[in-house]
Design a protein around this motif. Sequence first.
Motif, PDB file in Angstrom:
ATOM      1  N   ALA A  67       0.827  -1.205   0.000  1.00  0.00           N
ATOM      2  CA  ALA A  67       0.000   0.000   0.000  1.00  0.00           C
ATOM      3  C   ALA A  67       0.861   1.255   0.000  1.00  0.00           C
ATOM      4  O   ALA A  67       0.571   2.225  -0.715  1.00  0.00           O
ATOM      5  CB  ALA A  67      -0.937  -0.009   1.214  1.00  0.00           C
ATOM      6  N   VAL A  68       1.936   1.242   0.788  1.00  0.00           N
ATOM      7  CA  VAL A  68       2.829   2.406   0.859  1.00  0.00           C
ATOM      8  C   VAL A  68       3.446   2.698  -0.504  1.00  0.00           C
ATOM      9  O   VAL A  68       3.418   3.836  -0.997  1.00  0.00           O
ATOM     10  CB  VAL A  68       3.933   2.185   1.913  1.00  0.00           C
ATOM     11  CG1 VAL A  68       5.019   3.248   1.787  1.00  0.00           C
ATOM     12  CG2 VAL A  68       3.341   2.196   3.309  1.00  0.00           C
ATOM     13  N   VAL A  69       4.016   1.661  -1.131  1.00  0.00           N
ATOM     14  CA  VAL A  69       4.639   1.849  -2.441  1.00  0.00           C
ATOM     15  C   VAL A  69       3.604   2.284  -3.474  1.00  0.00           C
ATOM     16  O   VAL A  69       3.863   3.168  -4.298  1.00  0.00           O
ATOM     17  CB  VAL A  69       5.351   0.558  -2.892  1.00  0.00           C
ATOM     18  CG1 VAL A  69       5.910   0.714  -4.311  1.00  0.00           C
ATOM     19  CG2 VAL A  69       6.484   0.214  -1.935  1.00  0.00           C
ATOM     20  N   GLY A  70       2.428   1.680  -3.426  1.00  0.00           N
ATOM     21  CA  GLY A  70       1.378   2.043  -4.370  1.00  0.00           C
ATOM     22  C   GLY A  70       0.928   3.487  -4.217  1.00  0.00           C
ATOM     23  O   GLY A  70       0.699   4.190  -5.213  1.00  0.00           O
ATOM     24  N   ILE A  71       0.803   3.946  -2.977  1.00  0.00           N
ATOM     25  CA  ILE A  71       0.391   5.330  -2.731  1.00  0.00           C
ATOM     26  C   ILE A  71       1.449   6.302  -3.238  1.00  0.00           C
ATOM     27  O   ILE A  71       1.129   7.315  -3.888  1.00  0.00           O
ATOM     28  CB  ILE A  71       0.119   5.541  -1.230  1.00  0.00           C
ATOM     29  CG1 ILE A  71      -1.173   4.813  -0.823  1.00  0.00           C
ATOM     30  CG2 ILE A  71       0.023   7.025  -0.896  1.00  0.00           C
ATOM     31  CD1 ILE A  71      -1.391   4.753   0.666  1.00  0.00           C
ATOM     32  N   PRO A 169       1.545   9.585   4.440  1.00  0.00           N
ATOM     33  CA  PRO A 169       1.944   8.167   4.433  1.00  0.00           C
ATOM     34  C   PRO A 169       2.532   7.708   5.760  1.00  0.00           C
ATOM     35  O   PRO A 169       2.145   6.646   6.282  1.00  0.00           O
ATOM     36  CB  PRO A 169       2.990   8.106   3.309  1.00  0.00           C
ATOM     37  CG  PRO A 169       2.610   9.226   2.399  1.00  0.00           C
ATOM     38  CD  PRO A 169       2.143  10.319   3.299  1.00  0.00           C
ATOM     39  N   ALA A 170       3.430   8.488   6.336  1.00  0.00           N
ATOM     40  CA  ALA A 170       4.048   8.094   7.605  1.00  0.00           C
ATOM     41  C   ALA A 170       3.021   8.106   8.737  1.00  0.00           C
ATOM     42  O   ALA A 170       3.027   7.222   9.607  1.00  0.00           O
ATOM     43  CB  ALA A 170       5.209   9.015   7.941  1.00  0.00           C
ATOM     44  N   ALA A 171       2.125   9.105   8.731  1.00  0.00           N
ATOM     45  CA  ALA A 171       1.111   9.177   9.781  1.00  0.00           C
ATOM     46  C   ALA A 171       0.168   7.979   9.713  1.00  0.00           C
ATOM     47  O   ALA A 171      -0.175   7.380  10.747  1.00  0.00           O
ATOM     48  CB  ALA A 171       0.327  10.483   9.651  1.00  0.00           C
ATOM     49  N   CYS A 172      -0.258   7.603   8.508  1.00  0.00           N
ATOM     50  CA  CYS A 172      -1.146   6.449   8.360  1.00  0.00           C
ATOM     51  C   CYS A 172      -0.442   5.152   8.720  1.00  0.00           C
ATOM     52  O   CYS A 172      -1.026   4.270   9.359  1.00  0.00           O
ATOM     53  CB  CYS A 172      -1.678   6.389   6.931  1.00  0.00           C
ATOM     54  SG  CYS A 172      -2.893   7.659   6.542  1.00  0.00           S
ATOM     55  N   CYS A 173       0.831   5.022   8.305  1.00  0.00           N
ATOM     56  CA  CYS A 173       1.599   3.822   8.664  1.00  0.00           C
ATOM     57  C   CYS A 173       1.762   3.718  10.170  1.00  0.00           C
ATOM     58  O   CYS A 173       1.594   2.650  10.769  1.00  0.00           O
ATOM     59  CB  CYS A 173       2.979   3.873   8.001  1.00  0.00           C
ATOM     60  SG  CYS A 173       3.007   3.219   6.345  1.00  0.00           S
ATOM     61  N   GLY A 174       2.127   4.833  10.787  1.00  0.00           N
ATOM     62  CA  GLY A 174       2.292   4.835  12.237  1.00  0.00           C
ATOM     63  C   GLY A 174       1.010   4.479  12.949  1.00  0.00           C
ATOM     64  O   GLY A 174       1.010   3.715  13.927  1.00  0.00           O
ATOM     65  N   LEU A 175      -0.115   5.002  12.460  1.00  0.00           N
ATOM     66  CA  LEU A 175      -1.412   4.707  13.068  1.00  0.00           C
ATOM     67  C   LEU A 175      -1.760   3.235  12.905  1.00  0.00           C
ATOM     68  O   LEU A 175      -2.241   2.583  13.847  1.00  0.00           O
ATOM     69  CB  LEU A 175      -2.485   5.588  12.439  1.00  0.00           C
ATOM     70  CG  LEU A 175      -3.887   5.519  13.050  1.00  0.00           C
ATOM     71  CD1 LEU A 175      -3.857   5.907  14.521  1.00  0.00           C
ATOM     72  CD2 LEU A 175      -4.836   6.435  12.288  1.00  0.00           C
ATOM     73  N   ALA A 176      -1.508   2.679  11.710  1.00  0.00           N
ATOM     74  CA  ALA A 176      -1.805   1.263  11.465  1.00  0.00           C
ATOM     75  C   ALA A 176      -0.960   0.366  12.364  1.00  0.00           C
ATOM     76  O   ALA A 176      -1.462  -0.600  12.956  1.00  0.00           O
ATOM     77  CB  ALA A 176      -1.555   0.924  10.001  1.00  0.00           C
ATOM     78  N   LEU A 177       0.327   0.665  12.485  1.00  0.00           N
ATOM     79  CA  LEU A 177       1.206  -0.145  13.331  1.00  0.00           C
ATOM     80  C   LEU A 177       0.834   0.002  14.803  1.00  0.00           C
ATOM     81  O   LEU A 177       0.851  -0.977  15.554  1.00  0.00           O
ATOM     82  CB  LEU A 177       2.662   0.261  13.106  1.00  0.00           C
ATOM     83  CG  LEU A 177       3.249  -0.104  11.742  1.00  0.00           C
ATOM     84  CD1 LEU A 177       4.643   0.499  11.584  1.00  0.00           C
ATOM     85  CD2 LEU A 177       3.313  -1.616  11.561  1.00  0.00           C
ATOM     86  N   ALA A 178       0.497   1.225  15.207  1.00  0.00           N
ATOM     87  CA  ALA A 178       0.132   1.455  16.607  1.00  0.00           C
ATOM     88  C   ALA A 178      -1.135   0.683  16.975  1.00  0.00           C
ATOM     89  O   ALA A 178      -1.226   0.070  18.046  1.00  0.00           O
ATOM     90  CB  ALA A 178      -0.054   2.953  16.855  1.00  0.00           C
ATOM     91  N   LEU A 179      -2.121   0.704  16.086  1.00  0.00           N
ATOM     92  CA  LEU A 179      -3.363  -0.028  16.356  1.00  0.00           C
ATOM     93  C   LEU A 179      -3.138  -1.537  16.352  1.00  0.00           C
ATOM     94  O   LEU A 179      -3.761  -2.274  17.116  1.00  0.00           O
ATOM     95  CB  LEU A 179      -4.420   0.350  15.319  1.00  0.00           C
ATOM     96  CG  LEU A 179      -4.957   1.785  15.397  1.00  0.00           C
ATOM     97  CD1 LEU A 179      -5.880   2.078  14.219  1.00  0.00           C
ATOM     98  CD2 LEU A 179      -5.686   2.026  16.717  1.00  0.00           C
ATOM     99  N   SER A 180      -2.231  -2.004  15.495  1.00  0.00           N
ATOM    100  CA  SER A 180      -1.999  -3.445  15.394  1.00  0.00           C
ATOM    101  C   SER A 180      -1.340  -4.018  16.642  1.00  0.00           C
ATOM    102  O   SER A 180      -1.513  -5.202  16.941  1.00  0.00           O
ATOM    103  CB  SER A 180      -1.136  -3.754  14.166  1.00  0.00           C
ATOM    104  OG  SER A 180       0.190  -3.273  14.339  1.00  0.00           O
ATOM    105  N   VAL A 181      -0.567  -3.211  17.344  1.00  0.00           N
ATOM    106  CA  VAL A 181       0.113  -3.702  18.549  1.00  0.00           C
ATOM    107  C   VAL A 181      -0.572  -3.222  19.827  1.00  0.00           C
ATOM    108  O   VAL A 181      -0.065  -3.445  20.931  1.00  0.00           O
ATOM    109  CB  VAL A 181       1.599  -3.271  18.561  1.00  0.00           C
ATOM    110  CG1 VAL A 181       2.331  -3.860  17.371  1.00  0.00           C
ATOM    111  CG2 VAL A 181       1.739  -1.747  18.574  1.00  0.00           C
TER     112      VAL A 181
END
Length: 211
Positions: A67-71, A169-181
């Motif tokens: 998703a990151v690369v695609g965005i 991108p970094a904010a969404c990635c950080g949010l996704a990782l934070a929610l996953s853990v």
Amino acid sequence: MTDHTHELVHKGDPGLDRLLFFSDGVFAIAITLLAIELHVPHGWDGHAATLFRESWQMLAAFALSFAVVGIFWNSHRRLFLGMQRFTVGVFVLNLILLAGIALMPFASVLLYSPPVTIETFGLYLGLVSAIGLANGLAQGYAYFIADVVRPKRPFALRLAATLMQTFMPAACCGLALALSVGAPLWIVGPLAAVVAGLVGFLIWAQRRAAA
């Protein structure tokens, strides 16, 4: 029949098209390498439930990085399609962006190769942030310094788009990782606020431009 696969987009500046074709190749290779890194767990018993139980981290890392690369590719494509001529500044910033994209398969492996620590997430987000910064600088340079993007949009809309490409991108990635853990609210909250703030500013800029 005529092959239009490599038809030039910027007929007045073929150098810009060569840069776009080269960049597309780097994005395509990076996404391919993400899939190549996937592997069947050692000692898999042939059951789908076992496969997903033992490989969910690897598959989640692949999905996130894909998703990151695609965005970033979509953002890059939209910028370059509107660009009118080749500039050295955009070329240099584009190379920095592509260097980060080329490192995404390596960073993706870090998310599921033990030991996975808080520093692992930091390294991954650091790379995504660096790519976003390079992307945002390239866009800002093309918009505000070289002034080579057409049609020329209002200042607020250009600023909103640049901020979105730099930080979203970094904010969404950080949010996704934070929610996953299951990260605490003091981590999730600011990340969600950044995402909401960027979206809100973009909506305001779009309404201002339309008014």
